[in-house]
Design an enzyme around this catalytic site. Structure first.
Site, mmCIF file in Angstrom:
data_model
loop_
_atom_site.group_PDB
_atom_site.id
_atom_site.type_symbol
_atom_site.label_atom_id
_atom_site.label_comp_id
_atom_site.label_asym_id
_atom_site.label_seq_id
_atom_site.Cartn_x
_atom_site.Cartn_y
_atom_site.Cartn_z
ATOM 1 N N ASP A 30 0.859 -1.189 0.000
ATOM 2 C CA ASP A 30 0.000 0.000 0.000
ATOM 3 C C ASP A 30 0.891 1.233 0.000
ATOM 4 O O ASP A 30 2.105 1.152 -0.128
ATOM 5 C CB ASP A 30 -0.916 -0.019 1.218
ATOM 6 N N GLU B 132 2.285 -10.263 -0.077
ATOM 7 C CA GLU B 132 2.555 -8.821 -0.067
ATOM 8 C C GLU B 132 4.049 -8.568 0.102
ATOM 9 O O GLU B 132 4.797 -9.400 0.594
ATOM 10 C CB GLU B 132 1.788 -8.129 1.067
ATOM 11 N N HIS C 140 1.180 -8.766 -4.019
ATOM 12 C CA HIS C 140 0.245 -7.745 -3.518
ATOM 13 C C HIS C 140 1.046 -6.453 -3.376
ATOM 14 O O HIS C 140 1.576 -6.132 -2.309
ATOM 15 C CB HIS C 140 -0.348 -8.176 -2.183
ATOM 16 N N ASP D 95 0.360 -17.165 -5.139
ATOM 17 C CA ASP D 95 0.846 -16.092 -6.003
ATOM 18 C C ASP D 95 -0.317 -15.464 -6.751
ATOM 19 O O ASP D 95 -0.474 -15.622 -7.963
ATOM 20 C CB ASP D 95 1.902 -16.625 -6.966
#
Length: 565
Positions: A181, A544, A491, A535
């Site tokens: 993120d 991630e 991710h 994956d």
């Protein structure tokens, strides 16, 4: 949208050599080994999982057999559900490209034996941080196909009420995106930088100016220093006037899988807490000591900020951070601060030689241990241990001896677990970020080698590193961009939104996670903990990226590169 690839294609690969009955030999990921390769002087092992076999050959690119050995039955690894056979070709050390053939029927992926084998992966692991830089464009000159526009200037971040302020904004540009993120978090930033600063302290010239091709290359300073300072300069912006340190800079919630320049959520300064303040104090004291000869003015500024943070924490010694009701980004919660006090006191003592901090080290003395899971919370004591061990001459002989004994005892416990384990690793507990747990075990073994000179610790670190590059129950290489069975869908928002088939290279993935917090949107293919990895892009629980998972990889790869060559 990215073109889909299937890991199952690997099983269809055929190589040219033939068995005695003229049947084609199939490549299988059930032969688990280091897909990057080995130094000539390294231990060289592989695992055969759920396949029968009695012997193996090591063959070169011309299919010439250069070494043969027998397979050893290791029993069943309950955590993966596999019947495990073990092979060893350590005594073979001729550089070249090779593959393992089991009973003339099944072949491994290719790998290399050569000097400097880890140099490319080390450089990629460090450069992954450059690709995580906020507030600046990634130019084609430095980022190649992964160029992108600047995002998140973070020059007018709103104070959330949890910060203690209700008006105004904070200018806090720069730093690294923490994970998949776009948030920035002080506790994780501090730990990550602290682990990599140890490598710089031990090998100041290990990463040269120009090695990484980043904007600062050519300035006469190690590229690793330049990259860490980009994060340290952001960390400095997060201190309040009273010395306390804000906890994180994020939106109220996570944004979608978009590029940084497309991000349109308001950015907030959230929380102010004991852990963030102490970790800030620790890493800035550590950096000030090591940066003193490079930039005395910056070093003094960092030390002043560290002392100011320490003083605030002394008067606010039990403020735990918890996400406010309107915030859902990473919490990184911690309600026990003695280890944070210990790390901060250790670094401030080494930076100042002030007896106040020496006394605090005793007051907040820690049990010598490696506490698994949540490394951003539990490994800070170990960063303090390692800094003190690197500077034993500054300690009382009794303390130096106690730390040395504690560290070698811990390292020996890890080696015993490796010896007893079917895969020759020291981990059976797979939680969020399990790859950071196992890499931190390797880091501990490298430090043990540094203080003792004993080869056994180096071998243990290599056995663990083999796990990261494919000698694991999934068969994946857990660093993007390297190995044959590569992770394609991490991710990671930029990798998911950039339209490029291959993800940004150099990232360590979180790894198998038996808790499967993302099971509501991810279907796992195995019920076994050691195989709880997928994956697929939605798998934030296993797939991630995160800066504190890369940090021990940088240290371990850097250490092995220096001592193995």
């Amino acid at each position: 949208m990215k073109k889909l690839f299937s890991a199952f294609l690997f099983a269809a690969l055929i190589i040219s050599c033939q068995t005695k009955v003229n049947e084609p030999i199939k490549v299988s990921d059930q032969i688990r080994l280091n897909q990057v390769g080995y130094y000539p002087s390294s231990v060289k092992e592989f695992i055969l999982a759920d396949l029968s076999g009695t012997s193996f050959d090591l063959a070169d690119n011309d299919e010439k057999v250069v070494f043969s050995g027998v397979l050893v039955d290791q029993g069943t690894w309950k955590t993966s559900g596999e019947k495990v056979m073990f092979g060893d070709f350590t005594e073979f050390n001729t550089p070249g490209t090779y593959h393992i053939i089991v009973d003339g029927k099944t072949s491994s992926y290719p790998f290399e034996i050569k000097n400097n084998i880890y140099e490319p992966v080390l450089h990629a692991a460090i450069k992954s941080y450059y690709f995580q830089r906020a507030s600046m464009a990634i130019e084609e000159t430095y980022g190649g196909i992964y160029k992108r526009a600047a995002g998140h200037p973070d020059d007018a971040c709103i104070y959330h009420p949890s910060s203690g302020k209700s008006e105004g904004t904070l200018n806090a540009p720069g730093g690294w995106y923490d994970a998949g993120d776009y948030g920035k978090y002080i506790v994780n930033a501090s730990l990550s930088v602290g682990e990599m600063l140890l490598l710089l302290e031990q090998f100041p010239d290990g990463i040269s100016d120009g090695d990484l091709n980043i904007p600062e290359s050519g300035n006469g300073i190690s590229d690793l220093w330049d990259e860490l300072k980009y994060e340290l300069d952001w960390i400095l912006t997060m201190q309040d006037d009273d010395g306390g340190v804000y906890f994180k800079l994020t939106a109220l919630g996570f944004g979608g899988f978009i590029m940084p320049e497309a991000y349109d959520l308001d950015r907030y300064i959230i929380g102010k807490a004991t852990a963030s303040t102490l970790d800030f104090a620790a890493v800035l004291a550590q950096a000030s000591r090591l940066y003193k000869e490079i930039d005395p003015e910056w070093s003094a500024k960092a030390l002043d900020a560290s002392v100011k943070a320490w003083n605030w924490a002394q008067n606010n010694n039990n403020i735990a951070f918890k996400n406010p009701e309107d915030v859902s980004t990473g919490q990184y919660g911690d309600a026990e601060f003695s280890d944070d006090f210990f790390w901060a006191a250790s670094e401030l003592f080494l930076a100042t030689k002030n007896d106040t901090y020496k006394s605090a080290m005793t007051e907040f003395n820690q049990t010598y241990q490696h506490q698994l899971a949540d490394s951003w919370m539990h490994f800070v004591r170990n960063v303090g241990f390692h800094s003190l061990l690197e500077n034993k001459d500054d300690l009382d002989p009794e303390m130096a001896e106690s730390l040395t004994t504690g560290h070698l005892t811990l390292a020996d416990e890890i080696l015993q677990k490796i010896s007893d384990h079917p895969y020759h690793i020291a981990l059976d507990n797979f939680v969020w970020g399990s790859n950071s747990d196992i890499l931190n075990q390797a880091l501990i073994l490298c430090v043990a080698h540094r203080i003792s000179g004993e080869e056994k610790y180096l071998i243990g670190a290599e056995q663990i590193t083999d796990y990261i590059f494919g000698k694991n129950a999934t068969g994946y290489s857990f660093m993007t961009g390297f190995g044959t069975k590569k992770v394609i869908f991490p991710h990671h928002r930029p990798s998911g939104a950039d339209g490029i088939a291959d993800p940004v290279p150099g990232f360590i993935l979180g790894g198998p996670n038996n808790d499967r917090q993302d099971a509501h949107e991810v279907t796992y293919s195995s019920e076994f903990a050691a195989k709880a990895f997928m994956d697929v892009e939605p798998s934030f629980a296993s797939n991630e990226v995160c800066i504190n998972w890369n940090a021990p990889a940088v240290y371990v790869l850097g250490y092995l590169q220096q001592v193995r060559k």
